[in-house]
Enzyme design. Structure first.
Site, PDB file in Angstrom:
ATOM      1  N   LYS A  52      66.793-125.554   3.115  1.00 25.31           N
ATOM      2  CA  LYS A  52      65.381-125.763   2.794  1.00 25.31           C
ATOM      3  C   LYS A  52      65.076-125.176   1.420  1.00 25.31           C
ATOM      4  CE  LYS A  52      60.727-125.062   4.764  1.00 25.31           C
ATOM      5  NZ  LYS A  52      59.944-124.463   5.880  1.00 25.31           N
ATOM      6  N   SER A 128      56.835-127.515   8.250  1.00 26.24           N
ATOM      7  CA  SER A 128      57.133-127.790   6.865  1.00 26.24           C
ATOM      8  C   SER A 128      58.608-128.089   6.607  1.00 26.24           C
ATOM      9  CB  SER A 128      56.703-126.607   5.988  1.00 26.24           C
ATOM     10  OG  SER A 128      57.414-125.440   6.340  1.00 26.24           O
ATOM     11  N   SER A 152      57.330-124.259  11.828  1.00 24.14           N
ATOM     12  CA  SER A 152      57.951-125.175  10.868  1.00 24.14           C
ATOM     13  C   SER A 152      59.415-125.518  11.089  1.00 24.14           C
ATOM     14  CB  SER A 152      57.789-124.630   9.458  1.00 24.14           C
ATOM     15  OG  SER A 152      56.518-124.966   8.991  1.00 24.14           O
TER      16      SER A 152
HETATM   17  N1  GLN Z   1      52.072-125.816   9.953  1.00 20.80           N
HETATM   18  C1  GLN Z   1      51.929-124.405   9.769  1.00 20.80           C
HETATM   19  C2  GLN Z   1      51.234-124.126   8.477  1.00 20.80           C
HETATM   20  O1  GLN Z   1      50.906-125.035   7.809  1.00 20.80           O
HETATM   21  C3  GLN Z   1      53.249-123.736   9.879  1.00 20.80           C
HETATM   22  C4  GLN Z   1      53.988-123.655   8.623  1.00 20.80           C
HETATM   23  C5  GLN Z   1      55.299-122.927   8.744  1.00 20.80           C
HETATM   24  O2  GLN Z   1      55.744-122.575   9.849  1.00 20.80           O
HETATM   25  N2  GLN Z   1      55.887-122.663   7.597  1.00 20.80           N
HETATM   26  O3  GLN Z   1      51.016-123.025   8.123  1.00 20.80           O
END
Ligand code: GLN
Length: 448
Positions: A52, A128, A152
């Site tokens: 990532k 994400s 995410s």
């Molecule tokens: N969807 C969540 C956010 O937007 C989680 C993001 C994540 O776990 N990096 O913060």
């Protein structure tokens, strides 16, 4: 394997858009060196991996999905997880797409191009770590690393039909992970199978003196837990996780999974996580507060592309940040700055911290009696590209089942548990006690 990985990338990635950067020349070179070497005993010898793009890789561009870092071409060091993978002889084929600074649930916040769901490219892959999930699901790499602050890893794993683990907070070093919300962020593996996941975690887990929140615990041999035996396992199923708002197809798939567990000798009971209804608001306050502080370093001087339109220093900071950050990142910074400002700190930030403790206590109480908590990973299967992007609150609400796990710091895995009528994967979430990844893997493997 590395050749096969690139062949597949060139075949499908102009539709999937999982990769932001490829490292073909170096990867081929490394594969050749491994071929010529004699020691093939490394745990991940020659396995192609995608990372990532918020995990720093020495000399390999690391953008965090942000135009602001589009020219961060030459990070000076490897993240600890990357060092550990390299020590076991993986080959990094490239860096994976993500929502900008890991803020998002659909990959549509990538400031490059959104990743698409390989099962049906009209749908989002989740976020994400959408690139990390899509790359594994479409056979471009054998495994990938993602990060999970509020879901995410697990949510995109569920949307793309792969296995994704968020380890216990502190089990995997965050050194070299670009910080979003430091008290929640964890790196974890996305794989096709539970066994692969256990193998990768064995390599990346463990104490690191470079991360002050890294726990000094012994790393078990997780693969030894994969016995297939869940006879007597005590499962808790929170009623809040199957309540209204959870799509009937998802609920049905979870009920079917529970039947499988029963047939294997496990038992389950309904329980309550009474404070989970506050999890989304608590998370978005805390995560945004931490993000507003963490993202201060992107100022066009220390990090980030500097604005060319500024007359003086303050103007330069302002313009660099205004031009560099995307809309969602700005929204979080403003929300977080507000919650931390004097006069509001006690009402918002401090209160959210207190609610976080209540959420953690809910889990601890349940784990006094049960071995694992099981429910869906997400309230719905993948949604369509464009469906939620203009409605941040609906997008945030989608994280309701993953966020409590981060707030409590416990481990959670998503494993595929069926397909919706539209042919999209559904994820089963298995949550364990702090540092009890072995039981989580055992339960996931038996079901798989
Ligand atoms: N969807 C969540 C956010 O937007 C989680 C993001 C994540 O776990 N990096 O913060």
């Amino acid at each position: 394997l590395v050749e096969a990985s690139y062949n597949r990338i060139h075949e499908v990635d102009d539709q999937v858009h999982a990769f932001l950067t490829l490292d073909e020349e170096n990867a081929r070179q490394k594969a050749k060196e491994l071929d010529n070497g004699s020691d093939t005993t490394a745990k991940l010898f020659g396995i192609p991996v995608g990372i990532k793009d918020n995990i720093v890789t020495k000399g390999l561009r690391t953008t965090c999905g942000s135009q602001f870092l589009r020219n961060f071409n030459d990070p000076l060091y490897d993240a600890t997880v990357v060092e550990k993978l390299n020590a076991e002889k993986v080959v990094t084929v490239g860096k994976l797409n993500m929502d900008e600074f890991a803020m998002g649930s659909s990959n549509e916040n990538s400031s490059y191009t959104p990743t698409r769901n390989p099962w049906n490219t009209d749908y989002v892959p989740g976020g994400s770590s959408g690139g990390s999930a899509a790359a594994v699901a479409s056979g471009q790499v054998l495994f990938s690393l993602g990060s999970d602050t509020g879901g995410s890893i697990r949510q995109p794993a569920a949307f793309c039909g792969v296995v994704g683990l968020k380890p216990t907070y502190g089990l995997v070093s965050r050194f070299g992970l670009v910080a979003f919300a430091s008290s929640l962020d964890q790196i974890g593996p996305l794989t096709r199978t539970v066994e692969d996941n256990a193998r990768v975690l064995e390599v990346i887990a463990g104490h690191d003196k470079m991360d002050s929140t890294s726990a000094n615990v012994e790393v078990p041999t997780y693969t030894e837990a994969l016995t297939g035996d869940v006879n007597g396992l005590k499962i808790a199923v929170p009623k809040e996780y199957l309540a209204e708002g959870v799509n009937p197809e998802v609920r049905e798939a979870v009920m079917e999974a529970l039947k499988v567990y029963e047939s294997l000798g496990a038992t389950w009971e309904e329980v309550s996580l009474p404070h989970s209804k506050y999890a989304v608001s608590t998370y978005y306050l805390l995560a945004s507060s931490e993000a507003s502080a963490n993202l201060a370093r992107f100022d066009g001087v220390r990090y980030g592309v500097r604005s060319e339109n500024a007359d003086n220093m303050v103007d330069m900071f302002k313009k660099s940040r205004s031009e560099g950050f995307g809309e969602e990142v700005k929204r979080r910074i403003m929300l977080g700055t507000f919650a931390l400002s004097s006069g509001y700190y006690d009402a918002y930030y401090k209160k959210a911290q207190k609610v976080r403790t209540l959420i953690k206590n809910d889990f601890e109480k349940i784990f006094e009696e049960y071995d694992v908590v099981i429910g869906p990973t997400t309230p719905t299967p993948a949604f369509k590209v464009g469906e939620k992007i203009n409605d941040p609150l609906t997008m945030y609400a989608n994280d309701i089942l993953t966020i409590p796990v981060n707030l409590a710091g416990v481990p959670g895995i998503s494993v595929p548990c069926g397909l919706s009528e539209a042919g999209l994967p559904i994820g089963l979430q298995i949550i364990g006690k702090h540092f009890d990844e072995s039981t989580v893997f055992r339960a996931a493997h038996a079901f798989e």
